[in-house]
Design an enzyme around this catalytic site. Structure first.
Site, PDB file in Angstrom:
ATOM      1  N   CYS A   5      -7.359 -52.337 -75.905  1.00  0.00           N
ATOM      2  CA  CYS A   5      -6.902 -51.528 -74.773  1.00  0.00           C
ATOM      3  C   CYS A   5      -7.474 -50.111 -74.850  1.00  0.00           C
ATOM      4  O   CYS A   5      -7.339 -49.425 -75.883  1.00  0.00           O
ATOM      5  CB  CYS A   5      -5.380 -51.490 -74.760  1.00  0.00           C
ATOM      6  SG  CYS A   5      -4.666 -50.334 -73.584  1.00  0.00           S
ATOM      7  N   CYS A   8      -4.741 -47.558 -75.608  1.00  0.00           N
ATOM      8  CA  CYS A   8      -4.291 -47.662 -77.002  1.00  0.00           C
ATOM      9  C   CYS A   8      -5.297 -46.977 -77.927  1.00  0.00           C
ATOM     10  O   CYS A   8      -4.914 -46.310 -78.886  1.00  0.00           O
ATOM     11  CB  CYS A   8      -4.092 -49.118 -77.406  1.00  0.00           C
ATOM     12  SG  CYS A   8      -2.624 -49.906 -76.699  1.00  0.00           S
ATOM     13  N   ASP A  31      -7.632 -36.677 -66.625  1.00  0.00           N
ATOM     14  CA  ASP A  31      -8.391 -37.848 -66.198  1.00  0.00           C
ATOM     15  C   ASP A  31      -9.875 -37.481 -66.139  1.00  0.00           C
ATOM     16  O   ASP A  31     -10.233 -36.455 -65.548  1.00  0.00           O
ATOM     17  CB  ASP A  31      -7.902 -38.308 -64.824  1.00  0.00           C
ATOM     18  CG  ASP A  31      -8.420 -39.680 -64.439  1.00  0.00           C
ATOM     19  OD1 ASP A  31      -9.627 -39.936 -64.603  1.00  0.00           O
ATOM     20  OD2 ASP A  31      -7.618 -40.492 -63.959  1.00  0.00           O
ATOM     21  N   HIS A  47       2.324 -49.920 -76.146  1.00  0.00           N
ATOM     22  CA  HIS A  47       1.551 -50.681 -75.162  1.00  0.00           C
ATOM     23  C   HIS A  47       2.520 -51.486 -74.291  1.00  0.00           C
ATOM     24  O   HIS A  47       3.150 -52.432 -74.743  1.00  0.00           O
ATOM     25  CB  HIS A  47       0.550 -51.621 -75.832  1.00  0.00           C
ATOM     26  CG  HIS A  47      -0.267 -52.376 -74.837  1.00  0.00           C
ATOM     27  ND1 HIS A  47      -1.406 -51.839 -74.273  1.00  0.00           N
ATOM     28  CD2 HIS A  47      -0.088 -53.593 -74.269  1.00  0.00           C
ATOM     29  CE1 HIS A  47      -1.904 -52.717 -73.405  1.00  0.00           C
ATOM     30  NE2 HIS A  47      -1.113 -53.782 -73.392  1.00  0.00           N
ATOM     31  N   ASN A  87      -0.031 -47.294 -60.451  1.00  0.00           N
ATOM     32  CA  ASN A  87      -0.630 -48.524 -59.931  1.00  0.00           C
ATOM     33  C   ASN A  87      -0.165 -49.691 -60.794  1.00  0.00           C
ATOM     34  O   ASN A  87      -0.087 -49.558 -62.021  1.00  0.00           O
ATOM     35  CB  ASN A  87      -2.161 -48.427 -59.961  1.00  0.00           C
ATOM     36  CG  ASN A  87      -2.683 -47.287 -59.126  1.00  0.00           C
ATOM     37  OD1 ASN A  87      -2.174 -47.003 -58.049  1.00  0.00           O
ATOM     38  ND2 ASN A  87      -3.693 -46.611 -59.629  1.00  0.00           N
ATOM     39  N   GLY A  93      -4.073 -51.909 -57.580  1.00  0.00           N
ATOM     40  CA  GLY A  93      -5.119 -50.962 -57.954  1.00  0.00           C
ATOM     41  C   GLY A  93      -5.155 -50.577 -59.420  1.00  0.00           C
ATOM     42  O   GLY A  93      -5.901 -49.682 -59.806  1.00  0.00           O
ATOM     43  N   HIS A  98      -2.450 -50.797 -69.198  1.00  0.00           N
ATOM     44  CA  HIS A  98      -1.520 -50.099 -70.083  1.00  0.00           C
ATOM     45  C   HIS A  98      -0.803 -49.146 -69.138  1.00  0.00           C
ATOM     46  O   HIS A  98      -1.450 -48.331 -68.471  1.00  0.00           O
ATOM     47  CB  HIS A  98      -2.309 -49.337 -71.156  1.00  0.00           C
ATOM     48  CG  HIS A  98      -1.460 -48.630 -72.168  1.00  0.00           C
ATOM     49  ND1 HIS A  98      -1.628 -48.832 -73.519  1.00  0.00           N
ATOM     50  CD2 HIS A  98      -0.482 -47.705 -72.048  1.00  0.00           C
ATOM     51  CE1 HIS A  98      -0.779 -48.061 -74.184  1.00  0.00           C
ATOM     52  NE2 HIS A  98      -0.066 -47.363 -73.301  1.00  0.00           N
ATOM     53  N   HIS A 100       0.689 -46.354 -67.061  1.00  0.00           N
ATOM     54  CA  HIS A 100       0.362 -44.932 -67.030  1.00  0.00           C
ATOM     55  C   HIS A 100       0.695 -44.356 -65.663  1.00  0.00           C
ATOM     56  O   HIS A 100       0.749 -45.074 -64.679  1.00  0.00           O
ATOM     57  CB  HIS A 100      -1.103 -44.673 -67.372  1.00  0.00           C
ATOM     58  CG  HIS A 100      -2.095 -45.357 -66.480  1.00  0.00           C
ATOM     59  ND1 HIS A 100      -2.356 -46.708 -66.562  1.00  0.00           N
ATOM     60  CD2 HIS A 100      -2.883 -44.889 -65.495  1.00  0.00           C
ATOM     61  CE1 HIS A 100      -3.268 -47.037 -65.658  1.00  0.00           C
ATOM     62  NE2 HIS A 100      -3.603 -45.939 -64.986  1.00  0.00           N
ATOM     63  N   HIS A 102      -0.344 -41.281 -62.941  1.00  0.00           N
ATOM     64  CA  HIS A 102      -1.266 -40.242 -62.514  1.00  0.00           C
ATOM     65  C   HIS A 102      -0.424 -39.094 -61.960  1.00  0.00           C
ATOM     66  O   HIS A 102       0.486 -39.330 -61.160  1.00  0.00           O
ATOM     67  CB  HIS A 102      -2.174 -40.737 -61.387  1.00  0.00           C
ATOM     68  CG  HIS A 102      -3.094 -41.847 -61.779  1.00  0.00           C
ATOM     69  ND1 HIS A 102      -4.411 -41.634 -62.132  1.00  0.00           N
ATOM     70  CD2 HIS A 102      -2.880 -43.180 -61.870  1.00  0.00           C
ATOM     71  CE1 HIS A 102      -4.968 -42.794 -62.410  1.00  0.00           C
ATOM     72  NE2 HIS A 102      -4.070 -43.749 -62.265  1.00  0.00           N
TER      73      HIS A 102
END
Length: 113
Positions: A5, A8, A31, A47, A87, A93, A98, A100, A102
């Site tokens: 990942c 990870c 990002d 994870h 997402n 999308g 993993h 997350h 935004h």
């Protein structure tokens, strides 16, 4: 942890990132494909594939991530608001599997994000 990942590997420090926050549960970094002047990713160290696979045991982690978002947005220069995007699954999308968040702020070229 998932050996293959991407996130990870970032959590483990195997891939560099521009970290802006970290604690025992979460890391946050800029990002590399930013869609706004402020574009952070908040990633749990554990994870978890997505919200789809998250369970009741992740409730406090999710709350912590959501409450951390405004603080980090402000610290990174957001003055009048921000957006949080999560997402989920290929149809939603999600590209890195993993969980997350935004956090986006600034002028809105990311309006359709």
């Amino acid at each position: 942890m998932d050996e293959n990942c991407l996130f990870c590997k970032i959590v483990r420090g195997q891939i560099p990132s521009s970290r802006v926050y970290e604690d025992a549960d979460i890391i946050a970094f800029k990002d590399i494909h930013a869609k706004a002047p402020v574009h952070l990713l908040l990633v749990p160290r554990e994870h978890v594939e997505s919200l789809i696979t998250a369970g009741p045991q992740h409730e406090s982690l999710m709350g912590k991530m959501l409450l951390l978002a405004p603080r980090l947005a402000r610290e990174q220069g957001s003055v009048d608001g921000f957006r949080v995007v999560v997402n989920n699954g290929p149809g939603g999308g999600q590209e890195v599997f993993h969980l997350h968040m935004h956090v986006l702020a600034g002028p809105r070229p990311w309006k359709g994000f």
